[in-house]
Design a protein around this motif. Structure first.
Motif, PDB file in Angstrom:
ATOM      1  N   GLY A  82       0.796  -1.226   0.000  1.00 44.93           N
ATOM      2  CA  GLY A  82       0.000   0.000   0.000  1.00 44.93           C
ATOM      3  C   GLY A  82       0.825   1.271   0.000  1.00 44.93           C
ATOM      4  N   TYR A  83       2.148   1.127  -0.052  1.00 46.80           N
ATOM      5  CA  TYR A  83       3.036   2.295   0.020  1.00 46.80           C
ATOM      6  C   TYR A  83       3.970   2.369  -1.182  1.00 46.80           C
ATOM      7  CZ  TYR A  83       1.658   2.998   4.894  1.00 46.80           C
ATOM      8  OH  TYR A  83       0.934   3.237   6.047  1.00 46.80           O
ATOM      9  N   GLN A  84       4.332   3.596  -1.519  1.00 46.54           N
ATOM     10  CA  GLN A  84       5.324   3.862  -2.549  1.00 46.54           C
ATOM     11  C   GLN A  84       6.314   4.877  -1.982  1.00 46.54           C
ATOM     12  OE1 GLN A  84       3.901   5.841  -6.125  1.00 46.54           O
ATOM     13  NE2 GLN A  84       5.586   5.024  -7.344  1.00 46.54           N
ATOM     14  N   ILE A  85       7.595   4.599  -2.081  1.00 44.31           N
ATOM     15  CA  ILE A  85       8.614   5.490  -1.528  1.00 44.31           C
ATOM     16  C   ILE A  85       9.249   6.288  -2.664  1.00 44.31           C
ATOM     17  CG2 ILE A  85      10.733   5.650  -0.164  1.00 44.31           C
ATOM     18  CD1 ILE A  85      10.019   2.896   1.018  1.00 44.31           C
ATOM     19  N   VAL A  86       9.276   7.603  -2.505  1.00 38.28           N
ATOM     20  CA  VAL A  86       9.840   8.493  -3.517  1.00 38.28           C
ATOM     21  C   VAL A  86      10.951   9.320  -2.890  1.00 38.28           C
ATOM     22  CG1 VAL A  86       9.394  10.410  -5.094  1.00 38.28           C
ATOM     23  CG2 VAL A  86       7.651   8.625  -4.766  1.00 38.28           C
ATOM     24  N   SER A  87      12.145   9.165  -3.403  1.00 37.99           N
ATOM     25  CA  SER A  87      13.278   9.971  -2.952  1.00 37.99           C
ATOM     26  C   SER A  87      13.406  11.181  -3.871  1.00 37.99           C
ATOM     27  CB  SER A  87      14.576   9.163  -2.996  1.00 37.99           C
ATOM     28  OG  SER A  87      15.694  10.011  -2.808  1.00 37.99           O
ATOM     29  N   GLU A 100      15.391   0.871   0.429  1.00 33.98           N
ATOM     30  CA  GLU A 100      15.009  -0.199  -0.491  1.00 33.98           C
ATOM     31  C   GLU A 100      13.606   0.031  -1.057  1.00 33.98           C
ATOM     32  OE1 GLU A 100      14.613  -5.103  -0.668  1.00 33.98           O
ATOM     33  OE2 GLU A 100      15.072  -4.093   1.220  1.00 33.98           O
ATOM     34  N   GLY A 101      13.505  -0.089  -2.355  1.00 28.94           N
ATOM     35  CA  GLY A 101      12.218   0.064  -3.029  1.00 28.94           C
ATOM     36  C   GLY A 101      11.908   1.470  -3.484  1.00 28.94           C
ATOM     37  N   ALA A 102      12.732   2.432  -3.083  1.00 33.19           N
ATOM     38  CA  ALA A 102      12.461   3.826  -3.437  1.00 33.19           C
ATOM     39  C   ALA A 102      12.760   4.097  -4.904  1.00 33.19           C
ATOM     40  CB  ALA A 102      13.290   4.756  -2.558  1.00 33.19           C
ATOM     41  N   ILE A 103      11.937   4.963  -5.508  1.00 35.96           N
ATOM     42  CA  ILE A 103      12.243   5.477  -6.837  1.00 35.96           C
ATOM     43  C   ILE A 103      12.807   6.883  -6.659  1.00 35.96           C
ATOM     44  CG2 ILE A 103      10.445   4.106  -7.941  1.00 35.96           C
ATOM     45  CD1 ILE A 103       8.775   6.709  -8.197  1.00 35.96           C
ATOM     46  N   ASN A 104      13.497   7.378  -7.669  1.00 32.29           N
ATOM     47  CA  ASN A 104      14.126   8.690  -7.567  1.00 32.29           C
ATOM     48  C   ASN A 104      13.476   9.701  -8.495  1.00 32.29           C
ATOM     49  OD1 ASN A 104      17.236  10.220  -8.534  1.00 32.29           O
ATOM     50  ND2 ASN A 104      16.092  10.625  -6.669  1.00 32.29           N
ATOM     51  N   ILE A 105      12.974  10.790  -7.918  1.00 35.01           N
ATOM     52  CA  ILE A 105      12.439  11.917  -8.670  1.00 35.01           C
ATOM     53  C   ILE A 105      13.059  13.174  -8.054  1.00 35.01           C
ATOM     54  CG2 ILE A 105      10.408  13.239  -9.323  1.00 35.01           C
ATOM     55  CD1 ILE A 105       8.741  10.706  -9.069  1.00 35.01           C
ATOM     56  N   ASN A 122      -3.103   5.046  -6.132  1.00 35.22           N
ATOM     57  CA  ASN A 122      -3.794   4.153  -5.202  1.00 35.22           C
ATOM     58  C   ASN A 122      -2.944   3.769  -3.997  1.00 35.22           C
ATOM     59  OD1 ASN A 122      -6.180   3.909  -6.878  1.00 35.22           O
ATOM     60  ND2 ASN A 122      -4.920   2.670  -8.256  1.00 35.22           N
ATOM     61  N   LYS A 123      -1.731   4.340  -3.931  1.00 33.02           N
ATOM     62  CA  LYS A 123      -0.842   4.031  -2.810  1.00 33.02           C
ATOM     63  C   LYS A 123      -0.523   5.294  -2.007  1.00 33.02           C
ATOM     64  CE  LYS A 123       1.467   0.047  -4.937  1.00 33.02           C
ATOM     65  NZ  LYS A 123       2.775  -0.582  -5.265  1.00 33.02           N
ATOM     66  N   LYS A 124      -0.155   5.091  -0.758  1.00 29.42           N
ATOM     67  CA  LYS A 124       0.310   6.205   0.070  1.00 29.42           C
ATOM     68  C   LYS A 124       1.771   6.443  -0.273  1.00 29.42           C
ATOM     69  CE  LYS A 124       0.050   7.919   4.816  1.00 29.42           C
ATOM     70  NZ  LYS A 124      -1.136   8.759   4.603  1.00 29.42           N
ATOM     71  N   ILE A 125       2.106   7.669  -0.581  1.00 26.90           N
ATOM     72  CA  ILE A 125       3.459   8.014  -0.995  1.00 26.90           C
ATOM     73  C   ILE A 125       4.251   8.529   0.197  1.00 26.90           C
ATOM     74  CG2 ILE A 125       4.862   9.479  -2.489  1.00 26.90           C
ATOM     75  CD1 ILE A 125       2.386   9.611  -4.363  1.00 26.90           C
ATOM     76  N   VAL A 126       5.412   7.935   0.440  1.00 27.54           N
ATOM     77  CA  VAL A 126       6.324   8.420   1.469  1.00 27.54           C
ATOM     78  C   VAL A 126       7.459   9.142   0.761  1.00 27.54           C
ATOM     79  CG1 VAL A 126       7.832   7.829   3.392  1.00 27.54           C
ATOM     80  CG2 VAL A 126       5.741   6.503   2.999  1.00 27.54           C
ATOM     81  N   VAL A 127       7.585  10.451   1.028  1.00 23.57           N
ATOM     82  CA  VAL A 127       8.597  11.264   0.353  1.00 23.57           C
ATOM     83  C   VAL A 127       9.828  11.390   1.246  1.00 23.57           C
ATOM     84  CG1 VAL A 127       9.060  13.409  -0.867  1.00 23.57           C
ATOM     85  CG2 VAL A 127       6.702  12.568  -0.687  1.00 23.57           C
ATOM     86  N   VAL A 128      10.992  11.174   0.642  1.00 20.44           N
ATOM     87  CA  VAL A 128      12.261  11.178   1.378  1.00 20.44           C
ATOM     88  C   VAL A 128      13.210  12.191   0.754  1.00 20.44           C
ATOM     89  CG1 VAL A 128      14.221   9.781   2.138  1.00 20.44           C
ATOM     90  CG2 VAL A 128      11.967   8.715   1.847  1.00 20.44           C
ATOM     91  N   CYS A 129      13.839  13.023   1.597  1.00 18.28           N
ATOM     92  CA  CYS A 129      14.883  13.921   1.110  1.00 18.28           C
ATOM     93  C   CYS A 129      16.098  13.792   2.023  1.00 18.28           C
ATOM     94  CB  CYS A 129      14.375  15.358   1.021  1.00 18.28           C
ATOM     95  SG  CYS A 129      13.961  16.110   2.617  1.00 18.28           S
ATOM     96  N   TYR A 130      16.767  14.869   2.307  1.00 17.33           N
ATOM     97  CA  TYR A 130      17.963  14.838   3.156  1.00 17.33           C
ATOM     98  C   TYR A 130      17.604  15.029   4.628  1.00 17.33           C
ATOM     99  CZ  TYR A 130      20.342  15.439  -1.321  1.00 17.33           C
ATOM    100  OH  TYR A 130      20.784  15.268  -2.605  1.00 17.33           O
ATOM    101  N   THR A 131      16.819  16.092   4.913  1.00 11.35           N
ATOM    102  CA  THR A 131      16.497  16.438   6.305  1.00 11.35           C
ATOM    103  C   THR A 131      15.002  16.617   6.554  1.00 11.35           C
ATOM    104  OG1 THR A 131      16.878  18.770   5.743  1.00 11.35           O
ATOM    105  CG2 THR A 131      18.736  17.551   6.718  1.00 11.35           C
ATOM    106  N   GLY A 132      14.189  16.380   5.536  1.00 10.88           N
ATOM    107  CA  GLY A 132      12.740  16.497   5.695  1.00 10.88           C
ATOM    108  C   GLY A 132      12.146  17.762   5.129  1.00 10.88           C
ATOM    109  N   HIS A 133      12.984  18.691   4.676  1.00 13.41           N
ATOM    110  CA  HIS A 133      12.468  19.990   4.258  1.00 13.41           C
ATOM    111  C   HIS A 133      11.916  19.999   2.832  1.00 13.41           C
ATOM    112  CE1 HIS A 133      15.128  20.831   7.697  1.00 13.41           C
ATOM    113  NE2 HIS A 133      14.268  21.811   7.952  1.00 13.41           N
ATOM    114  N   THR A 134      12.725  19.608   1.846  1.00 15.66           N
ATOM    115  CA  THR A 134      12.201  19.568   0.477  1.00 15.66           C
ATOM    116  C   THR A 134      11.175  18.448   0.313  1.00 15.66           C
ATOM    117  OG1 THR A 134      14.147  18.283  -0.215  1.00 15.66           O
ATOM    118  CG2 THR A 134      14.194  20.661  -0.603  1.00 15.66           C
ATOM    119  N   ALA A 135      11.292  17.398   1.104  1.00 13.49           N
ATOM    120  CA  ALA A 135      10.271  16.341   1.068  1.00 13.49           C
ATOM    121  C   ALA A 135       8.927  16.898   1.519  1.00 13.49           C
ATOM    122  CB  ALA A 135      10.685  15.170   1.957  1.00 13.49           C
TER     123      ALA A 135
END
Length: 340
Positions: A82-87, A100-105, A122-135
């Protein structure tokens, strides 16, 4: 010729002449041609209102803006579908190590159609950056487009202990500067209009994407340090206004001198936006930099120039007695694995 015949002939000639002289008489019985109704021009699409509505819909859902590294690690280990990880880090830094499993945008490319097509609605997106700001800015952008997105709290600095993977040098110290706070309430003069959105858009989606492109093209800094904000406060620079998006009760305990208060989930309220001077840059701060990032993105989409104070109040003052709060603590980072 008898007089009677003369009379009949005369009457016949008069009748014939009258028909020749008035050829349009037969048309009197026809209905007059109708004048075509003037076309009513459709009102121009109101991009500002559409973006306010999109943000309000997100805020009205009582969003939880972040997810902890611990919770995300559990999701990764369980391979929750149910999740998608986006870096949103750079491709170079993504290659050094990622979850693991993250795509890069990359952050500045989040609005391209090619990259939006990579997102599963249809999935919850978890956004990842360096410190949480641009995410957090990305999180706001995605949610305004109708996705369900959340930010990894403190980004990769809260996930890994490997500075090579973190890729921004040494990790943040998590220590606050100890700058002073005040309890005096600052009220905005109010009555300000929204910034003018000069570009024309067909719908809300186009407006959100187009305004994001304009924001990225402006080269406005995404964050500002507490030290730089302190210097602005000391100089009383008239080109800036400070916006606290923390809760009213925390603002009352202590805040940066001159800051007005609008809790983050209320920023799309037109009466709150009327407190912001569109001719000044807006310094936004929250608790740890996350909700401040969401507000900064929304304001920049609206046409303001908004900059998020890095790590929020936790970088300014950590003393709860004067309105401060704790934030990032490198000692608590577990050091979860990454892949290449």
């Amino acid at each position: 010729m008898t007089s009677k015949k003369w009379l009949v002939l005369a009457l016949s000639m008069v009748l014939a002449m009258s028909l020749v002289a008035m050829p349009g008489c037969a048309a009197k019985d026809e209905a007059p041609a109708e004048t075509p109704a003037a076309e009513v021009e459709a009102p121009a699409f109101d991009a500002s209102q559409a973006m306010v509505d999109a943000a309000a819909e997100y805020f009205n859902g009582e969003p939880v803006p972040t997810i902890s590294a611990d919770d995300l690690y559990t999701i990764v280990q369980s391979k929750d579908p149910g999740y998608q990880i986006v870096s949103v880090r750079s491709p170079e830094d993504f290659a050094k190590g990622h979850i693991e499993g993250a795509i890069n945008i990359p952050f500045k490319a989040i609005g391209t159609e090619e990259n939006l097509a990579k997102l599963d609605p249809n999935k919850k997106i978890v956004v990842v950056c360096y410190t949480g700001h641009t995410a957090s800015e990305t999180n706001m952008f995605y949610n305004m487009l109708g996705y369900d997105a959340v930010t990894l709290k403190f980004g990769m600095s809260g996930w890994t202990k490997d500075e090579a993977v973190y890729a921004l040098g040494t990790f943040p110290t998590g220590k606050a500067a100890g700058y002073p706070t005040v309890t005096t309430v600052t009220e905005s003069a109010g009555g300000f209009d929204l910034p003018a959105v000069t570009a024309e858009y067909a719908d809300a989606r186009a407006a959100i994407i187009g305004q994001a492109d304009a924001y990225f093209a402006s080269e406005l800094p995404f964050t500002i340090t507490a030290e730089d904000v302190y210097n602005l406060v000391q100089s009383k620079d008239p080109g800036y206004q400070i916006l606290s998006v923390r809760g009213a009760e925390d603002y009352a305990k202590g805040h940066i001198d001159g800051a007005i208060n609008v809790p983050w989930v209320k920023i799309a309220d037109p009466t709150m936006l009327a407190k912001l001077d569109p001719n000044k840059k807006v310094i936004v701060y929250c608790y740890t930099g996350h909700t401040g990032g969401e507000v900064a993105m929304f304001l920049n989409l609206m046409g303001y120039q908004a900059i998020n104070m890095k790590f929020g109040m936790s970088s300014w003052n950590s003393d709860a007695a004067v309105g401060g709060n704790a934030g990032y603590d490198p000692a608590t980072v577990k050091g979860y694995p990454t892949v290449k």
